[in-house]
Design an enzyme around this catalytic site. Structure first.
Site, short mmCIF file in Angstrom:
data_model
loop_
_atom_site.label_atom_id
_atom_site.label_comp_id
_atom_site.label_asym_id
_atom_site.label_seq_id
_atom_site.Cartn_x
_atom_site.Cartn_y
_atom_site.Cartn_z
N SER A 26 10.40 -13.95 3.91
CA SER A 26 8.97 -13.66 3.93
C SER A 26 8.41 -14.08 2.59
O SER A 26 8.96 -13.75 1.57
CB SER A 26 8.73 -12.18 4.14
OG SER A 26 9.58 -11.70 5.14
N CYS A 27 7.35 -14.83 2.62
CA CYS A 27 6.74 -15.29 1.37
C CYS A 27 6.05 -14.15 0.67
O CYS A 27 5.57 -13.24 1.30
CB CYS A 27 5.70 -16.35 1.64
SG CYS A 27 6.30 -17.68 2.59
#
Lengths: 103, 409
Positions: free
Chosen positions: A101-102
């Site tokens: 997940s960024c």
């Protein structure tokens, strides 16, 4: 890095049990890993796994939303197929890296 | 006359207009900025409004104050971007041709994407703080609130400024302490991430702070819908969390013009080369900041560092040279932690936030991954830096590439 014997084949996996090399993946490997996750794979599961592998090949970032828009399952359906952390579990079973997940 | 067109006059578009106008001859290059809104918001300041630390006037200025002379500014909505024709159509049908295009249209919150979110309780007991309207509505709500369950929830990833929701709960803790009602307020942080943050060492530090401040964390919660009658949020796998007041970080998506133009991914962010910042589809289109899909924070600091790289590469492209500047995903975030203290994290695509001193190795004055008073002063001073130096495209003593000096492995 470690080598694990899955479905009679030696497979390179990381500390969290994700395949290091997606090309070592086979349907048999998927079935074995799914068993560890307590999931019995159906055709629907495999449709999702193929979608994930295709997207990974295109090196696009995978999100639950993207799978939900794939036309294969909606998000609720994805949770039903891979209960508890659907993207993480399905990615592991699909033999692709753990989704990042960024921030 | 050759033309550079900049879509979006926010942080990114404004910085680029300033940098390019001073670098390019006016007789040779026409620079145009298009934006639909006339007000520039200092968005990091929104966080302080619900707690009465800033008010509206502290965070707004006219956009036109920050564009240099010699840049044409058009206030209009954008109807369509046509990369194959090198043209952009405005709302009134006017067509703008370009030689180079910079897209800096940002990200917006879309509460309508979540069933039940923008319904009966919206701006009554459900608020966002990513818009000026939401922040002010929440300020007014808190003025008379006597306590109860305060829930913060992040609806989707990625979202703008990944540390802001943490800062919000830290500031809420301090705010209700100072009102003497902290024991009547239960604060819960509900996130789709597996922990407080995505990067391991920062998560450890931040989890410690959350625990110290008695803030509950519910991880791996992926929001499906909001129940307005029962006042609860419900996840796709059936978890439920009750609230008396809900602060939401709504789904973030790129501007609708990106979708209309068929240029975006499933969240309308534009596929962009993460090192050169050039569009993956068109050679003469660059994408700056939140509008892109590069895998780093959607935040002003990233825009600022990215602007240096984009500028260099655009100059190379203009002169027909290869693009050699490489963005490393550098992000640098102040984290307000309440009670006059703050922390700082500094990281990029490959290096997670580490402890140390910043920006001067061994000296600081800021302490990375530490909770200090000095870090808080940095955040306070930053608003001045933003208006006076950063937006005007002037040099700051921090280069675009992240430095390992002063960091402890």
């Amino acid at each position: 890095m470690a080598t694990q014997n899955i479905a009679g084949v030696n497979i390179d996996v990381n500390d969290e049990g994700y395949l290091n090399d997606p090309s070592q993946w086979t349907k048999e490997v998927a079935i074995e890993i799914a068993k560890e996750e307590g999931i019995e794979l159906t055709d629907k599961h495999f449709e999702v796994l193929e979608f994930l592998r295709d997207e990974n090949e295109k090196s696009s970032t995978l999100t639950i939303r993207k799978v939900g828009k794939s036309g294969i399952v909606d998000i609720k359906g994805l949770y039903d197929l891979f209960p508890g952390g659907p993207l993480k579990k399905s990615s592991r079973i699909a033999g692709i890296p753990k989704p990042s997940s960024c921030v | 006359m050759k033309k550079i067109l900049i879509l979006g006059g926010g942080t990114g578009g404004t910085i680029m207009a300033n940098k390019l106008r001073s670098a390019l001859e006016r007789e040779e290059w026409e620079i145009t900025v298009v934006d639909q809104f006339k007000t520039h918001y200092y968005q990091p300041g929104f966080l302080f409004i619900p707690f009465g630390i800033y008010n509206k006037n502290d965070v707004i200025k006219p956009k036109s104050d920050f564009f240099p002379p010699g840049v044409k500014v058009i206030f209009s909505k954008i109807e369509m971007i046509e990369g194959k024709k090198n043209q952009v159509t405005l709302e009134n049908g006017k067509i703008l041709k370009y030689d180079f295009l910079i897209i800096a249209t940002g990200t917006q919150t879309f509460p309508e994407e979540t069933p039940g979110l923008k319904e009966d309780l919206w701006y009554k007991e459900i608020f966002d703080f990513y818009t000026i309207e939401g922040a002010i509505a929440l300020r007014n709500f808190f003025k008379t609130w006597k306590g109860g369950r305060l829930v913060l929830n992040i609806a989707e990833l990625p979202f703008k400024c990944p540390v802001a929701p943490l800062e919000f709960v830290f500031l809420a803790d301090a705010h209700f302490h100072s009102l003497g009602i902290r024991d009547k307020v239960e604060i819960t942080y509900v996130t789709p991430l597996p922990g407080a943050f995505t990067k391991p060492r920062a998560t450890k530090m931040l989890s410690g702070l959350l625990e110290e401040k008695n803030i509950n964390v519910i991880p791996e919660f992926y929001l499906e819908r909001v129940d307005n009658k029962e006042k609860k949020i419900i996840s796709y796998d059936g978890q439920e969390v009750q609230f008396d007041v809900l602060t939401i970080v709504p789904v973030n998506m790129g501007n609708e013009v990106i979708e209309r133009s068929g240029m975006g991914d499933d969240l309308n962010f534009i596929p962009t080369d993460k090192h050169t910042l050039r569009s993956e589809e068109f050679e003469n289109v660059f994408v700056l900041g939140d509008a892109s899909n590069i895998p780093t924070s959607k935040a002003g600091a990233v825009v600022h560092f990215g602007a240096d790289v984009l500028f260099e590469n655009l100059m190379s492209a203009i002169e027909g040279r290869p693009l050699i500047a490489k963005f490393d995903g550098h992000a640098n975030c102040y984290i307000e932690t309440g009670f006059g203290k703050g922390s700082i994290i500094d990281f990029n695509y490959d290096t997670e936030p580490l402890a140390g001193t910043f920006p001067l190795p061994g000296i600081g004055p800021f302490g990375l991954l530490q909770n200090t008073k000095f870090n808080h002063y940095g955040k306070v001073i930053f608003r001045w830096i933003y208006w006076h130096i950063l937006l005007r495209g002037k040099e700051l003593p921090i280069g675009p590439d992240m430095s390992m000096a002063g960091k402890k492995l």
